[in-house]
Design a protein around this motif. Structure first.
Motif, PDB file in Angstrom:
ATOM      1  N   GLY A 185       0.785  -1.220   0.000  1.00  0.00           N
ATOM      2  CA  GLY A 185       0.000   0.000   0.000  1.00  0.00           C
ATOM      3  C   GLY A 185       0.816   1.268   0.000  1.00  0.00           C
ATOM      4  O   GLY A 185       0.275   2.350  -0.163  1.00  0.00           O
ATOM      5  N   ASN A 186       2.113   1.176   0.229  1.00  0.00           N
ATOM      6  CA  ASN A 186       2.941   2.375   0.234  1.00  0.00           C
ATOM      7  C   ASN A 186       4.266   2.042  -0.424  1.00  0.00           C
ATOM      8  O   ASN A 186       5.043   1.244   0.082  1.00  0.00           O
ATOM      9  CB  ASN A 186       3.205   2.861   1.657  1.00  0.00           C
ATOM     10  N   SER A 187       4.534   2.654  -1.562  1.00  0.00           N
ATOM     11  CA  SER A 187       5.810   2.441  -2.230  1.00  0.00           C
ATOM     12  C   SER A 187       6.035   3.553  -3.236  1.00  0.00           C
ATOM     13  O   SER A 187       5.583   3.469  -4.376  1.00  0.00           O
ATOM     14  CB  SER A 187       5.825   1.082  -2.939  1.00  0.00           C
ATOM     15  N   PRO A 188       6.707   4.630  -2.828  1.00  0.00           N
ATOM     16  CA  PRO A 188       6.918   5.757  -3.743  1.00  0.00           C
ATOM     17  C   PRO A 188       7.654   5.363  -5.020  1.00  0.00           C
ATOM     18  O   PRO A 188       7.542   6.054  -6.027  1.00  0.00           O
ATOM     19  CB  PRO A 188       7.745   6.732  -2.908  1.00  0.00           C
ATOM     20  N   SER A 189       8.393   4.255  -4.990  1.00  0.00           N
ATOM     21  CA  SER A 189       9.077   3.825  -6.210  1.00  0.00           C
ATOM     22  C   SER A 189       8.111   3.215  -7.218  1.00  0.00           C
ATOM     23  O   SER A 189       8.474   3.021  -8.376  1.00  0.00           O
ATOM     24  CB  SER A 189      10.166   2.800  -5.870  1.00  0.00           C
ATOM     25  N   ARG A 190       6.868   2.939  -6.798  1.00  0.00           N
ATOM     26  CA  ARG A 190       5.902   2.278  -7.676  1.00  0.00           C
ATOM     27  C   ARG A 190       4.732   3.176  -8.066  1.00  0.00           C
ATOM     28  O   ARG A 190       4.204   3.071  -9.159  1.00  0.00           O
ATOM     29  CB  ARG A 190       5.358   1.020  -6.994  1.00  0.00           C
ATOM     30  N   SER A 242      -2.580  -3.597  10.035  1.00  0.00           N
ATOM     31  CA  SER A 242      -3.071  -4.651   9.156  1.00  0.00           C
ATOM     32  C   SER A 242      -4.278  -4.166   8.362  1.00  0.00           C
ATOM     33  O   SER A 242      -5.293  -3.755   8.938  1.00  0.00           O
ATOM     34  CB  SER A 242      -3.454  -5.879   9.988  1.00  0.00           C
ATOM     35  N   THR A 243      -4.156  -4.183   7.038  1.00  0.00           N
ATOM     36  CA  THR A 243      -5.203  -3.668   6.155  1.00  0.00           C
ATOM     37  C   THR A 243      -5.462  -4.701   5.063  1.00  0.00           C
ATOM     38  O   THR A 243      -4.842  -4.672   4.003  1.00  0.00           O
ATOM     39  CB  THR A 243      -4.770  -2.327   5.522  1.00  0.00           C
ATOM     40  N   PRO A 244      -6.355  -5.658   5.300  1.00  0.00           N
ATOM     41  CA  PRO A 244      -6.506  -6.783   4.379  1.00  0.00           C
ATOM     42  C   PRO A 244      -7.342  -6.434   3.159  1.00  0.00           C
ATOM     43  O   PRO A 244      -8.018  -5.406   3.097  1.00  0.00           O
ATOM     44  CB  PRO A 244      -7.229  -7.822   5.237  1.00  0.00           C
ATOM     45  N   SER A 245      -7.305  -7.334   2.178  1.00  0.00           N
ATOM     46  CA  SER A 245      -8.168  -7.180   1.013  1.00  0.00           C
ATOM     47  C   SER A 245      -9.459  -7.957   1.171  1.00  0.00           C
ATOM     48  O   SER A 245     -10.282  -7.982   0.265  1.00  0.00           O
ATOM     49  CB  SER A 245      -7.439  -7.657  -0.259  1.00  0.00           C
ATOM     50  N   GLY A 246      -9.659  -8.584   2.325  1.00  0.00           N
ATOM     51  CA  GLY A 246     -10.906  -9.286   2.582  1.00  0.00           C
ATOM     52  C   GLY A 246     -11.929  -8.353   3.194  1.00  0.00           C
ATOM     53  O   GLY A 246     -12.200  -7.277   2.670  1.00  0.00           O
ATOM     54  N   LEU A 247     -12.487  -8.741   4.338  1.00  0.00           N
ATOM     55  CA  LEU A 247     -13.516  -7.941   4.994  1.00  0.00           C
ATOM     56  C   LEU A 247     -13.054  -7.519   6.375  1.00  0.00           C
ATOM     57  O   LEU A 247     -12.421  -8.282   7.097  1.00  0.00           O
ATOM     58  CB  LEU A 247     -14.814  -8.746   5.130  1.00  0.00           C
ATOM     59  N   THR A 248     -13.381  -6.303   6.733  1.00  0.00           N
ATOM     60  CA  THR A 248     -13.151  -5.807   8.082  1.00  0.00           C
ATOM     61  C   THR A 248     -14.492  -5.441   8.698  1.00  0.00           C
ATOM     62  O   THR A 248     -15.498  -5.276   7.999  1.00  0.00           O
ATOM     63  CB  THR A 248     -12.243  -4.565   8.079  1.00  0.00           C
ATOM     64  N   TYR A 249     -14.515  -5.296  10.012  1.00  0.00           N
ATOM     65  CA  TYR A 249     -15.753  -4.872  10.664  1.00  0.00           C
ATOM     66  C   TYR A 249     -16.163  -3.461  10.237  1.00  0.00           C
ATOM     67  O   TYR A 249     -17.364  -3.205  10.047  1.00  0.00           O
ATOM     68  CB  TYR A 249     -15.613  -4.977  12.184  1.00  0.00           C
ATOM     69  N   PRO A 250     -15.230  -2.503  10.078  1.00  0.00           N
ATOM     70  CA  PRO A 250     -15.649  -1.206   9.539  1.00  0.00           C
ATOM     71  C   PRO A 250     -16.304  -1.313   8.162  1.00  0.00           C
ATOM     72  O   PRO A 250     -17.304  -0.641   7.898  1.00  0.00           O
ATOM     73  CB  PRO A 250     -14.340  -0.416   9.481  1.00  0.00           C
ATOM     74  N   ASP A 260      -1.046   0.713   5.236  1.00  0.00           N
ATOM     75  CA  ASP A 260      -0.777  -0.715   5.098  1.00  0.00           C
ATOM     76  C   ASP A 260       0.546  -1.103   5.740  1.00  0.00           C
ATOM     77  O   ASP A 260       0.703  -2.222   6.228  1.00  0.00           O
ATOM     78  CB  ASP A 260      -0.767  -1.106   3.616  1.00  0.00           C
ATOM     79  N   ASP A 261       1.501  -0.195   5.775  1.00  0.00           N
ATOM     80  CA  ASP A 261       2.788  -0.473   6.414  1.00  0.00           C
ATOM     81  C   ASP A 261       2.672  -0.536   7.938  1.00  0.00           C
ATOM     82  O   ASP A 261       3.470  -1.199   8.599  1.00  0.00           O
ATOM     83  CB  ASP A 261       3.808   0.616   6.062  1.00  0.00           C
ATOM     84  N   LEU A 262       1.697   0.173   8.474  1.00  0.00           N
ATOM     85  CA  LEU A 262       1.646   0.374   9.918  1.00  0.00           C
ATOM     86  C   LEU A 262       0.563  -0.422  10.628  1.00  0.00           C
ATOM     87  O   LEU A 262       0.681  -0.713  11.822  1.00  0.00           O
ATOM     88  CB  LEU A 262       1.447   1.864  10.219  1.00  0.00           C
ATOM     89  N   GLU A 267     -11.983   3.925   3.616  1.00  0.00           N
ATOM     90  CA  GLU A 267     -11.715   2.822   4.528  1.00  0.00           C
ATOM     91  C   GLU A 267     -11.046   1.642   3.831  1.00  0.00           C
ATOM     92  O   GLU A 267     -10.377   0.834   4.472  1.00  0.00           O
ATOM     93  CB  GLU A 267     -13.032   2.370   5.194  1.00  0.00           C
ATOM     94  N   GLN A 268     -11.201   1.524   2.519  1.00  0.00           N
ATOM     95  CA  GLN A 268     -10.598   0.419   1.788  1.00  0.00           C
ATOM     96  C   GLN A 268      -9.084   0.563   1.697  1.00  0.00           C
ATOM     97  O   GLN A 268      -8.531   1.658   1.806  1.00  0.00           O
ATOM     98  CB  GLN A 268     -11.173   0.350   0.362  1.00  0.00           C
ATOM     99  N   HIS A 269      -8.435  -0.565   1.469  1.00  0.00           N
ATOM    100  CA  HIS A 269      -7.014  -0.557   1.140  1.00  0.00           C
ATOM    101  C   HIS A 269      -6.813   0.298  -0.109  1.00  0.00           C
ATOM    102  O   HIS A 269      -7.577   0.200  -1.076  1.00  0.00           O
ATOM    103  CB  HIS A 269      -6.566  -1.992   0.887  1.00  0.00           C
ATOM    104  N   ILE A 270      -5.802   1.157  -0.122  1.00  0.00           N
ATOM    105  CA  ILE A 270      -5.647   2.101  -1.231  1.00  0.00           C
ATOM    106  C   ILE A 270      -5.353   1.391  -2.556  1.00  0.00           C
ATOM    107  O   ILE A 270      -5.894   1.763  -3.604  1.00  0.00           O
ATOM    108  CB  ILE A 270      -4.568   3.167  -0.918  1.00  0.00           C
TER     109      ILE A 270
END
Length: 507
Positions: free
Chosen positions: A302-307, A360-368, A356-358, A430-433
């Motif tokens: 989720g975080n990579s300035p090189s990408r 846990s931010t999954p691509s599944g489901l969260t309670y939020p 995402d670095d800090l 709220e989603q993963h970026i």
């Protein structure tokens, strides 16, 4: 699927024996291959996200990073809306590992337990968890490899093969259509809702709450708002019954902070917090056991300035004064820089998103996200449910915003469309970026033509050059299958692709 039965199966016997007990089949569900690489490449990028509006590439990224030798050119292909996403002579990880290796585990669990004739609550619970996992894979595979489900259409577009047998010698039939894949997804989720256990120590394994949330997601994609509402309500009720309170399901981001543990000397313009330690109210926020994770699946970087960088459009949706997600995770950092010969190409200081670095931010489901699905269903059904929708939104805002009042300003004065727009925008925050789910949302929102959350065309820019594609175009509704897979499946009637793959030619 492209080479041999053993390569496809990729399930090793327990010790020197094939599993003969339900507990041994259950152990297969703990394998990381059941939750990794969906819509990800071998370097954990998600090229599908680059079709959407959350991320952007700079001129330097495009011209000096994603050159012809880059191993994951699908990223550039998606961003410039090239005519083929996948390189014709390279099987993508998201096919071999993200879909079919994962499905192989689930199929073996289901078939294995059935072959044992076990029919107690425990056995049905393990089967239910395997079916929930399989349903998540096939639901998302149908919607990424094919078009969005159309409740008024035939849904007869061929997408991917539907394999539900644990026997790798069973041949592939024709490519399954969206309708066929969704019929299987619904069958699996119905079983999971009836039989999944109410508690699991591992968020990677579906609980009954997760099963109902997944079926709510299925109903969201089929636009069955009434059933989406009832399933989301039941998922939320079960979650509260297990956790005891909302506080145990959602982190209050006001409780997080940065701590300086050593001398910090950031480059000019860089936020010093980039070099500090991130702290929270417990020690699990970086783990799968994070209290917000309902149905965990690994996510792309989720975080990579090189990408990439966050897009201007994505950054514009945040209240930068009160949204704790912006305050904590959107930090100024050094951008992409590369030296070519004697010349340095440097993007300077850019905003990066460190969530995402800090945490846990999954691509599944969260309670939020479950709470926001509940809010969406309440708003979509309208009438007396609008007050409930606003309450659901404000419940999440209590944990995400700062200030003396975190309720949506003027929320009680909004009409149905205005409130729904606020809910769907909150969902995007709220989603993963770097999220394939955001692109699926863009595709489903296209049915709401004329509404403020609906986009009919996505526009990207690289320097002064503009790229655009309608949501109805093939690039959003079809992922090509590579030659190695096609070669072994002539029954699909798809010709091998010998054309040069060169998305960088569009720069």
């Amino acid at each position: 699927m492209a080479t041999s039965c053993d390569d496809y199966l990729d399930v090793k016997p327990v010790g020197k024996m094939i599993p003969t007990e339900v507990s041994q089949f259950e152990n297969l569900l703990n394998n990381n291959n059941t939750l990794d690489f969906f819509m990800m490449d071998n370097n954990r990028n998600c090229c599908y996200a680059f079709l959407g509006d959350n991320v952007q590439l700079s001129y330097n990224h495009a011209h000096y990073q994603y050159t012809s030798s880059h191993p994951n050119l699908e990223i550039l292909s998606a961003y410039v809306f090239y005519d083929r996403l996948v390189q014709p002579n390279s099987t993508p990880f998201f096919w071999s590992s993200g879909i079919y290796r994962s499905v192989a585990y689930f199929n073996n669990v289901v078939d294995g337990i059935r072959d044992l004739g076990a029919d107690d609550d425990y056995s049905r619970g393990v089967m239910a968890q395997a079916m929930a996992g399989r349903a998540w894979v096939y639901m998302n595979a149908a919607l990424t490899y094919g078009p969005m489900y159309d409740p008024d259409g035939a849904n007869d577009t061929p997408c991917v093969p539907l394999r539900i047998s644990g026997d790798p010698t069973v041949p592939n039939g024709p490519l399954a259509t969206t309708a066929q894949l969704f019929e299987q997804v619904k069958s699996d989720l119905d079983y999971a809702c009836a039989n999944a256990p109410e508690y699991s120590a591992n968020a990677a394994r579906a609980t009954r709450s997760a099963a109902y949330a997944l079926r709510a997601q299925y109903n969201m994609y089929t636009r069955n708002w009434g059933d989406m509402l009832s399933d989301a309500q039941e998922a939320w009720r079960l979650a509260l019954a297990t956790a005891g309170s909302e506080d145990n399901l959602i982190y209050d981001l006001n409780d997080f902070y940065y701590e300086q543990v050593s001398e910090v000397n950031p480059p000019e313009g860089v936020d010093p917090r980039v070099y500090m330690e991130f702290r929270g109210p417990d020690l699990a926020f970086e783990q799968t056991e994070n209290r917000e994770n309902l149905f965990f699946r690994n996510s792309a970087y989720g975080n990579s300035p090189s990408r990439f960088y966050p897009s201007d459009d994505w950054m514009s949706i945040f209240d930068k004064d009160s949204d704790k997600r912006w305050d904590l995770f959107a930090l100024a950092d050094e951008g992409y820089s590369i030296k070519v010969g004697d010349v340095t190409y440097d993007d300077g200081i850019r905003v990066s998103y460190f969530r995402d670095d800090l945490i846990s931010t999954p691509s599944g489901l969260t309670y939020p996200l479950l709470l926001l699905m509940k809010a969406e269903a309440e708003a979509r059904t309208g009438g007396s449910n609008l007050n409930a929708a606003l309450n659901s939104l404000n419940t999440l805002r209590k944990y995400r915003y700062s200030g003396s009042s975190t309720d949506l300003p003027g929320g009680d004065l909004l009409n149905q469309d205005q409130l729904l727009n606020e809910i769907l925008t909150e969902r995007r925050r709220e989603q993963h970026i770097v999220s394939f789910e955001r692109v699926l949302d863009i595709k489903r929102y296209a049915f709401d033509n004329g509404k403020p959350w609906s986009k009919q065309t996505i526009v990207h820019r690289i320097g002064d050059k503009e790229y655009s594609a309608p949501i109805s175009s093939p690039v959003f509704n079809h992922i090509n299958i590579d030659n190695a897979i096609l070669k072994y499946n002539p029954q699909w009637g798809i010709a091998l692709d010998y054309e040069t793959y060169a998305p960088y030619d569009k720069l």
